[in-house]
Design an enzyme around this catalytic site. Structure first.
Site, PDB file in Angstrom:
ATOM      1  N   ARG A  34     -63.395 -22.754 -55.770  1.00  0.00           N
ATOM      2  CA  ARG A  34     -62.395 -23.694 -55.274  1.00  0.00           C
ATOM      3  C   ARG A  34     -62.115 -23.565 -53.717  1.00  0.00           C
ATOM      4  O   ARG A  34     -61.957 -22.479 -53.084  1.00  0.00           O
ATOM      5  CB  ARG A  34     -61.020 -23.136 -56.074  1.00  0.00           C
ATOM      6  CG  ARG A  34     -59.897 -23.937 -55.256  1.00  0.00           C
ATOM      7  CD  ARG A  34     -58.636 -23.675 -56.456  1.00  0.00           C
ATOM      8  NE  ARG A  34     -57.322 -23.423 -55.437  1.00  0.00           N
ATOM      9  CZ  ARG A  34     -56.840 -24.113 -54.888  1.00  0.00           C
ATOM     10  NH1 ARG A  34     -57.676 -25.313 -54.385  1.00  0.00           N
ATOM     11  NH2 ARG A  34     -55.799 -24.242 -54.303  1.00  0.00           N
ATOM     12  N   GLY A  36     -59.502 -25.193 -50.614  1.00  0.00           N
ATOM     13  CA  GLY A  36     -57.959 -25.661 -50.345  1.00  0.00           C
ATOM     14  C   GLY A  36     -57.165 -25.015 -49.561  1.00  0.00           C
ATOM     15  O   GLY A  36     -57.531 -24.269 -48.836  1.00  0.00           O
ATOM     16  N   GLU A 128     -53.837 -22.516 -58.118  1.00  0.00           N
ATOM     17  CA  GLU A 128     -55.053 -22.766 -58.989  1.00  0.00           C
ATOM     18  C   GLU A 128     -55.593 -21.324 -59.280  1.00  0.00           C
ATOM     19  O   GLU A 128     -56.252 -21.061 -60.518  1.00  0.00           O
ATOM     20  CB  GLU A 128     -55.908 -23.535 -58.647  1.00  0.00           C
ATOM     21  CG  GLU A 128     -55.222 -25.160 -58.845  1.00  0.00           C
ATOM     22  CD  GLU A 128     -54.486 -25.504 -57.339  1.00  0.00           C
ATOM     23  OE1 GLU A 128     -53.671 -26.548 -57.580  1.00  0.00           O
ATOM     24  OE2 GLU A 128     -54.518 -25.028 -56.436  1.00  0.00           O
ATOM     25  N   SER A 150     -52.476 -23.526 -44.195  1.00  0.00           N
ATOM     26  CA  SER A 150     -51.850 -24.647 -43.707  1.00  0.00           C
ATOM     27  C   SER A 150     -50.282 -24.659 -43.378  1.00  0.00           C
ATOM     28  O   SER A 150     -49.867 -25.305 -42.514  1.00  0.00           O
ATOM     29  CB  SER A 150     -51.819 -25.814 -44.825  1.00  0.00           C
ATOM     30  OG  SER A 150     -51.167 -25.498 -46.115  1.00  0.00           O
ATOM     31  N   ASP A 151     -49.764 -23.584 -43.941  1.00  0.00           N
ATOM     32  CA  ASP A 151     -48.573 -23.025 -43.659  1.00  0.00           C
ATOM     33  C   ASP A 151     -48.352 -21.637 -43.536  1.00  0.00           C
ATOM     34  O   ASP A 151     -49.036 -21.044 -44.308  1.00  0.00           O
ATOM     35  CB  ASP A 151     -47.527 -23.710 -44.928  1.00  0.00           C
ATOM     36  CG  ASP A 151     -47.644 -24.887 -45.250  1.00  0.00           C
ATOM     37  OD1 ASP A 151     -46.645 -25.536 -44.777  1.00  0.00           O
ATOM     38  OD2 ASP A 151     -48.674 -25.522 -45.989  1.00  0.00           O
TER      39      ASP A 151
END
Length: 179
Positions: A34, A36, A128, A150-151
């Site tokens: 995964r 992301g 996830e 991303s944050d």
């Protein structure tokens, strides 16, 4: 020279668990990776850093279906994790290996929750990996999660939507090279 399938799995443990179950049991997939975004919960894990999930804590009830008499911690495949870390180091990427939180809650009404997980050393939050790792473990196949921050939750800094579309390539390149 290798066959690679790339697909969206939706958002959250129920969605990825459905897709990963079918990939494993219907299509015979043996390696699931995964990629992301994630939100860093630690000061030293900054925007654009790569997080490689060694384990996935969760606030989900998904793991209860396995009827394990205790608290089980879903882990990634060490074989895939070791390759991902080596590839990240070879690229000069700033990477962190450790525990992530797979949360069912994106907008939490309790603003103290993530701080509690952070105090336990959890690196980042995503939605996830715990379901993916559990399905892989139950089937005896390999799974890994590789994320780009991303944050940065401690400081409130965030990447823009455009940056999320164009600047998160390192994790994808790492995933594509894992054999």
């Amino acid at each position: 020279g290798r066959e690679i399938s790339v697909m969206g799995t939706g958002m959250g443990i129920p969605s990825i668990s459905l897709y990963s179950h079918e990939l494993i049991h219907t299509f015979g997939v043996r390696n699931l990776i995964r990629v992301g975004s994630c939100g860093s919960m630690q000061e030293h894990v900054d925007l654009y850093d790569v997080v490689i999930a060694q384990g996935a804590s969760t606030d989900s009830n998904y793991l209860s279906q396995f009827s394990i008499p205790g608290t089980w911690a879903p882990l990634s495949s060490y074989r895939l994790l070791e390759q991902a870390k080596r590839l990240a180091d070879e690229r000069g990427a700033t990477s962190h290996v450790g525990n992530v939180l797979s949360s069912d809650i994106f907008y939490n009404a309790d603003d103290q929750t993530l701080g509690k997980w952070a105090r336990m050393g959890v690196l980042a939050v995503e939605m996830e990996s715990a379901g993916l790792f559990a399905n892989a473990a139950a089937a005896g196949v390999d799974a890994l999660g590789i994320f780009t921050v991303s944050d940065h939750i401690p400081s409130g800094r965030r990447t823009t939507p455009a940056e999320r579309e164009t600047a998160f390539t390192t994790m994808i390149e790492i995933a594509l090279e894992i054999g």
